[in-house]
Design an enzyme around this catalytic site. Sequence first.
Site, short mmCIF file in Angstrom:
data_model
loop_
_atom_site.label_atom_id
_atom_site.label_comp_id
_atom_site.label_asym_id
_atom_site.label_seq_id
_atom_site.Cartn_x
_atom_site.Cartn_y
_atom_site.Cartn_z
CG HIS A 172 -0.50 0.35 2.47
ND1 HIS A 172 0.19 -0.53 3.25
CD2 HIS A 172 -0.55 1.51 3.18
CE1 HIS A 172 0.54 0.07 4.39
NE2 HIS A 172 0.10 1.30 4.37
CE LYS A 176 1.63 5.11 3.15
NZ LYS A 176 0.55 5.45 4.08
CD GLU A 210 3.65 2.32 12.08
OE1 GLU A 210 2.47 2.30 11.71
OE2 GLU A 210 4.32 1.29 12.27
CG ASP A 229 4.85 -5.02 9.94
OD1 ASP A 229 3.92 -5.61 9.34
OD2 ASP A 229 4.68 -3.94 10.55
CG HIS A 234 5.36 -0.84 3.68
ND1 HIS A 234 4.55 -1.38 2.71
CD2 HIS A 234 4.77 -1.14 4.87
CE1 HIS A 234 3.51 -1.97 3.31
NE2 HIS A 234 3.62 -1.84 4.60
CE LYS A 325 4.03 -1.80 14.22
NZ LYS A 325 3.28 -0.99 13.26
C1 BG6 Z 1 1.46 -2.16 7.54
C2 BG6 Z 1 2.18 -2.77 8.72
O1 BG6 Z 1 1.82 -2.81 6.36
O2 BG6 Z 1 1.80 -0.79 7.46
C3 BG6 Z 1 1.82 -2.04 10.00
O3 BG6 Z 1 1.82 -4.14 8.83
C4 BG6 Z 1 2.07 -0.56 9.84
O4 BG6 Z 1 2.54 -2.57 11.08
C5 BG6 Z 1 1.43 -0.02 8.58
O5 BG6 Z 1 1.54 0.09 10.98
C6 BG6 Z 1 1.83 1.43 8.33
O6 BG6 Z 1 1.06 1.95 7.28
P1 BG6 Z 1 0.74 3.49 7.20
O7 BG6 Z 1 0.05 3.65 5.89
O8 BG6 Z 1 -0.13 3.81 8.37
O9 BG6 Z 1 2.05 4.20 7.28
#
Ligand code: BG6
Length: 477
Positions: A172, A176, A210, A229, A234, A325
């Site tokens: 995902h 963005k 985060e 993760d 990402h 986190k």
């Molecule tokens: C997810 C992870 O793929 O992405 C999560 O599994 C993480 O742990 C999240 O919190 C973060 O996504 P975003 O879009 O909130 O930055």
Amino acid sequence: PVEVFDLVIFGATGDLANRKILPGLYRRYLSGQIPPECRIIGAARSAMDVPEFRNMVRAAIAEFVAAEKRDDAVIEAFISQIDYVAIDAKGEGGWSELKALMRPGVVRAFYFSVAPALFGDLAERLHLHAIADAQSRIVVEKPFGRDLASARALNETLAAHFSEAQIYRIDHYLGKETVQNLMAVRFANILFEPLWNAQYVDHVQITVAETVGVEGRGAYYDKSGAMRDMVQNHMMQLLCLIAMEPPYHFDPDAVRDEKLKVIRALQPVPPEDIVRGQYLGAKGTPGYVADSENPDTKTESYVALKVQVANWRWQGTPFYLRTGKKLRGRASEIAIIFKEPPHSIFDDAKGWHENVLVIRLQPNEGMNLSVMIKEPGPGGMRLTQVPLDMSFAEALGEDGADIPDAYERLIMDVIRGNQTLFMRGDEVEAAWAWTDPIIEGWEARDDKPRGYDAGSSGPEDALMLMHRDGRRWREIR
Ligand code: BG6
């Protein structure tokens, strides 16, 4: 608007469907991108009927769509297009009902929002019951494997029934707005690209910080950790978009070929170039150990690493990555720190005459380029650093405020048949091939993560990773 489609969501009662997929589809419907003849079919194990499922969707919209976007008439029109079948992924129940719902002559897409262990069963049954054809698309979610071997096995399972052109692997982050803008900034301007190399770039920092902890996902997360993760997928994708060569065309395979070359050029990371961390409990808030419900856990909730891209363009320019986190702020950004001019003609040289281009993914998506200017006023030639700031939402006015969420955009790309923002199988495998030895090293050494305070900017040792090289992390606010 996109073409008329039938979209089947397997795992339609799950968290992702409720939080992201269904609300996202509603927002696209509201914006007029989804034609009214489109149909969404929820499929899951629960023995619900259609009205019950529709109620669930209503509740999801009420919870996850902003109030100003909730229009009762539009919600009801959207919901009237929704169906549900109770389906048994591993058995025969529900498949003929699903088949009966599919219409000829429209785009068919199947979203596998389920555990990867079920991908093979779903793929097989879609074929067995002749529900999927050569034009159908499938969408799969992370985690795409937990190492190279399992990712390969998953790719093979899917390949037994679908061609690569039919498989949409979601990351995902690629959906963005700013991430796509990164490509526009690099390849639609003459300004940056000539400087985009080791000769002019001192280093790159990629931060995904985060404030949340593992939020009830302890069981999944504890087997994963920040490396699997966030970094393998990402952050790796972000790194690729910064480091890649210009593709010959903005076309799915041209872009993905270039990203793959970057992944393959990544050097193995020695242990001294990585810092792992785990958040500690403080004043009434549980630490990672309590959140994970595993008293012996050695999983990292933070990781910082120095990565070298061994190719002509980037030789000698490190990429520093960090994600964690329970940090001080929520900030995702990429910062390109350019080198200082070769010689200063000014007496007041402070040693930070660097230009920094910051690409903010969240919050406040935008870009910021810091440049040196003369401090205004009569005080002589004193220099100061000022930002040239561009917020995408402001720059685009009303349209900017309506930046679609990553999932909505990606689902629309599936319907349009555009794979540019989806990971190809070989990319995912190459990313695991780079990640595996790092994780195996930790396991072999029984590496224990360093504790860091919740609400801090991560473990002290991560600061050292930079200080040692005479550099410093940008502040997490
Ligand atoms: C997810 C992870 O793929 O992405 C999560 O599994 C993480 O742990 C999240 O919190 C973060 O996504 P975003 O879009 O909130 O930055």
